[in-house]
Enzyme design. Structure first.
Site, PDB file in Angstrom:
ATOM      1  CG  ASP A  38      -1.842   1.173   1.251  1.00 33.69           C
ATOM      2  OD1 ASP A  38      -1.416   2.284   0.865  1.00 33.69           O
ATOM      3  OD2 ASP A  38      -3.010   0.991   1.617  1.00 33.69           O
ATOM      4  CG  HIS A  39       1.431   4.363  -3.114  1.00 32.82           C
ATOM      5  ND1 HIS A  39       0.149   4.089  -3.486  1.00 32.82           N
ATOM      6  CD2 HIS A  39       1.572   5.693  -3.251  1.00 32.82           C
ATOM      7  CE1 HIS A  39      -0.455   5.201  -3.849  1.00 32.82           C
ATOM      8  NE2 HIS A  39       0.389   6.203  -3.712  1.00 32.82           N
ATOM      9  CG  HIS A  98      -4.180   4.596  -0.549  1.00 30.30           C
ATOM     10  ND1 HIS A  98      -3.293   3.547  -0.569  1.00 30.30           N
ATOM     11  CD2 HIS A  98      -4.402   4.914  -1.856  1.00 30.30           C
ATOM     12  CE1 HIS A  98      -2.993   3.248  -1.830  1.00 30.30           C
ATOM     13  NE2 HIS A  98      -3.660   4.055  -2.627  1.00 30.30           N
TER      14      HIS A  98
HETATM   15  C1  BG6 Z   1      -3.550   4.906  -6.164  1.00 31.35           C
HETATM   16  C2  BG6 Z   1      -4.914   4.996  -6.777  1.00 31.35           C
HETATM   17  O1  BG6 Z   1      -3.489   3.815  -5.288  1.00 31.35           O
HETATM   18  O2  BG6 Z   1      -3.268   6.098  -5.451  1.00 31.35           O
HETATM   19  C3  BG6 Z   1      -5.013   6.218  -7.678  1.00 31.35           C
HETATM   20  O3  BG6 Z   1      -5.175   3.829  -7.533  1.00 31.35           O
HETATM   21  C4  BG6 Z   1      -4.586   7.463  -6.950  1.00 31.35           C
HETATM   22  O4  BG6 Z   1      -6.342   6.362  -8.175  1.00 31.35           O
HETATM   23  C5  BG6 Z   1      -3.241   7.265  -6.256  1.00 31.35           C
HETATM   24  O5  BG6 Z   1      -4.498   8.515  -7.891  1.00 31.35           O
HETATM   25  C6  BG6 Z   1      -2.904   8.449  -5.360  1.00 31.35           C
HETATM   26  O6  BG6 Z   1      -1.597   8.306  -4.879  1.00 31.35           O
HETATM   27  P1  BG6 Z   1      -0.703   9.569  -4.528  1.00 31.35           P
HETATM   28  O7  BG6 Z   1       0.540   8.997  -3.954  1.00 31.35           O
HETATM   29  O8  BG6 Z   1      -0.471  10.303  -5.821  1.00 31.35           O
HETATM   30  O9  BG6 Z   1      -1.511  10.415  -3.582  1.00 31.35           O
END
Ligand code: BG6
Length: 517
Positions: A189-190, A252
């Site tokens: 989960d980044h 997230h």
């Molecule tokens: C991803 C989603 O996990 O996270 C995307 O699939 C979203 O829809 C993105 O745009 C947002 O990540 P960050 O790091 O740019 O806030």
């Protein structure tokens, strides 16, 4: 956290297999992350990277792709110098039909050559930048093709979506677990790789001034906003099946909420931390009736509008989106964590596409001083806030009340900010760098364990089911706005409002900031 020292890891070495090497994730995130790790000595010299995809590509063409991706997306420059050349030497490409065991056998022979050449002791990290439907097949064929008979460690790194709901996630998990042990699986989960999300633990557990107040005696509410200016771009086909609930909330948003709500772990070990997270997740009050869902959740979809002076089309007009789609691009909710620490404290969460700013922020709003004492009886005081800025600005600020200089005893809100991104600039490691590095060290702390995932799905499934079976449409909001007004009402009903996020500060606040405000 069971860390291996840099030297130990670098000396140990591994082969990194990137499945889906011609795709967007590899190009934008994985190659740049590997290069940064290399430049920082975190990969050492005993490593090799094998790009895998169906499409034929020569090693040289693949290296050119990697160079281009690093030039475009990496925080380190890929000069044509020694660092780049010795890094690029370790990259090679194999065209592979992942459904074919014979292909895996050939890959095995090729990998053994690389391991001999670079003295790598059979450690293999498989990064599946692929559609989840393929996870089971790849796992099985890795095993049947002998790729897991190398004597070193084997780790599987996978990307969301982990299923579509609890039953499909469980099936997917079973397929993987036929081959890999739970401690060999790293579910990304980044958001958990983001610097400021990891900082929540330090902020909470390394400061005497927060933890005693971190409960329903002192905290009035928590607000988590993850707003995006982008629409669905070319991802309409995926997004239309997923919607904000599955794309952002199930993972997230709940992860961030959990980091705020969890109890202190008994040790800073990944399993102890994840045990506490699961406990917090289990305490989130579920939605057991449609009435509850209607009362506590707002589901929106962007219609055409104007954002930053540009006309923006509505979601239903996006490519690959059906013109009668009811998929939500905005989600806001009032959640409760029903345990002794948090009973009665609302957690407001909101996320959406085509909102006015790109910003992820967590606001902890403290209860106000009693309103009949001292200064509060003379003027309305604003509550203290602790704000964690996650993205794109990284930092922390606290808002307190202080005396306005002069003869009157007037109170003035003051914000004191530590802008981390201003201090460190672009040098903060990207989420993917941390996560690949952690996976290569075998540290699971910032990866999702199966039981966490299961609880999260069980929480969102009833919401998705109610929306699917109901006839109601989402509430439309103009692109470029803050979503449906109903999202404001969620807070107004409790006497609160959304605090402005990133760049949309309140009036009359004095800022003291290393950002030079
Ligand atoms: C991803 C989603 O996990 O996270 C995307 O699939 C979203 O829809 C993105 O745009 C947002 O990540 P960050 O790091 O740019 O806030």
């Amino acid at each position: 956290m069971n860390e291996k020292s840099l030297e130990a890891l670098a000396a140990e070495g591994a082969v990194y297999f990137i499945f889906g090497a011609t795709g967007d994730l590899a190009r934008r995130k994985l190659f740049p992350a590997l290069y940064s790790l290399y430049r920082e000595g975190k990969l050492g010299e005993r490593f090799a990277v094998v790009g895998l995809a169906r499409r034929p590509r020569t090693h040289e063409q693949f290296k050119d792709d990697v160079l281009e991706s690093i030039r475009e997306f990496c925080r380190y420059k890929a000069e044509e110098g020694q660092a780049w050349r010795s890094f690029a030497d370790r990259f090679s490409y194999q065209s592979l039909d992942i459904g074919n065991v014979e292909g895996m056998r050939q890959l095995k022979a090729y990998t053994e050559e690389l391991e001999t050449r670079y003295q790598i002791p059979g450690n293999r990290l498989f990064y599946l930048a692929l559609a989840p439907e393929l996870f089971g097949t790849v796992s099985r064929n890795l095993r049947d093709g002998g790729m897991l008979d190398s004597g070193g460690w084997h780790r599987l790194v996978i990307e969301k979506p982990f299923g579509y709901d609890y039953p499909s996630a469980e099936r997917l998990n079973e397929e993987i677990r036929h081959v890999f042990q739970e401690n060999e699986v790293f579910r990304i989960d980044h958001y958990l790789g983001k610097e400021m999300v990891q900082n929540i633990e330090v902020l909470r557990f390394a400061n005497a001034m927060f933890e005693p107040l971190w409960n329903n005696n002192s905290i009035a509410n928590v607000q988590i906003t993850l707003s995006e200016t982008v629409g669905v771009e070319e991802r309409g086909a995926y997004y239309n099946k997923s919607g904000a609930l599955r794309d952002m909330v199930q993972n997230h948003m709940l992860q961030m909420l959990t980091m705020i709500a969890m109890e202190p772990p008994s040790r800073l070990e990944s399993e102890d931390i994840r045990d506490e997270k699961v406990k917090a997740l289990r305490s989130i009050r579920g939605f057991d009736s449609e009435e509850e869902i209607r009362k506590r959740i707002v589901r929106g979809q962007y219609a055409e509008g104007i954002s930053r002076g540009q006309e923006i089309k509505g979601y239903r007009q996006e490519e690959s989106v059906p013109s009668d789609s009811n998929t939500e691009t905005f989600f806001a909710a009032r959640l409760y964590v029903d345990n002794f620490r948090w009973a009665g404290v609302p957690f407001y969460v909101r996320t959406g596409k085509r909102l006015p700013v790109k910003s992820t922020e967590i606001v902890i709003e403290f209860k106000n001083v009693p309103n009949r004492v001292l200064f509060a009886s003379k003027q309305e005081l604003r509550p203290n806030l602790l704000v964690i800025r996650v993205n794109p600005m990284e930092g922390i600020y606290i808002k307190i009340n202080a005396k306005k200089p002069g003869n009157d005893m007037t109170v003035q809100p003051v914000a004191m900010e530590f802008c981390q991104s201003c201090q460190i600039g672009i040098n903060t490691p990207e989420a993917y760098e941390r996560l690949i590095y952690d996976a290569s060290r075998g540290d699971h702390t910032y990866f999702t364990r199966w039981d966490e995932l299961a609880v999260a799905w069980k929480l969102v499934d009833p919401i998705a089911a109610a929306w699917k079976s109901g006839t109601s449409e989402p509430i439309f909001y103009p692109a470029g706005s803050w979503g449906p007004e109903e999202a404001d009402r969620l807070l107004e009903e409790d006497g609160f409002f959304w605090w402005p996020v990133n760049g949309q500060e309140e009036d009359n606040v004095i800022w003291v900031s290393n950002a030079g405000k």
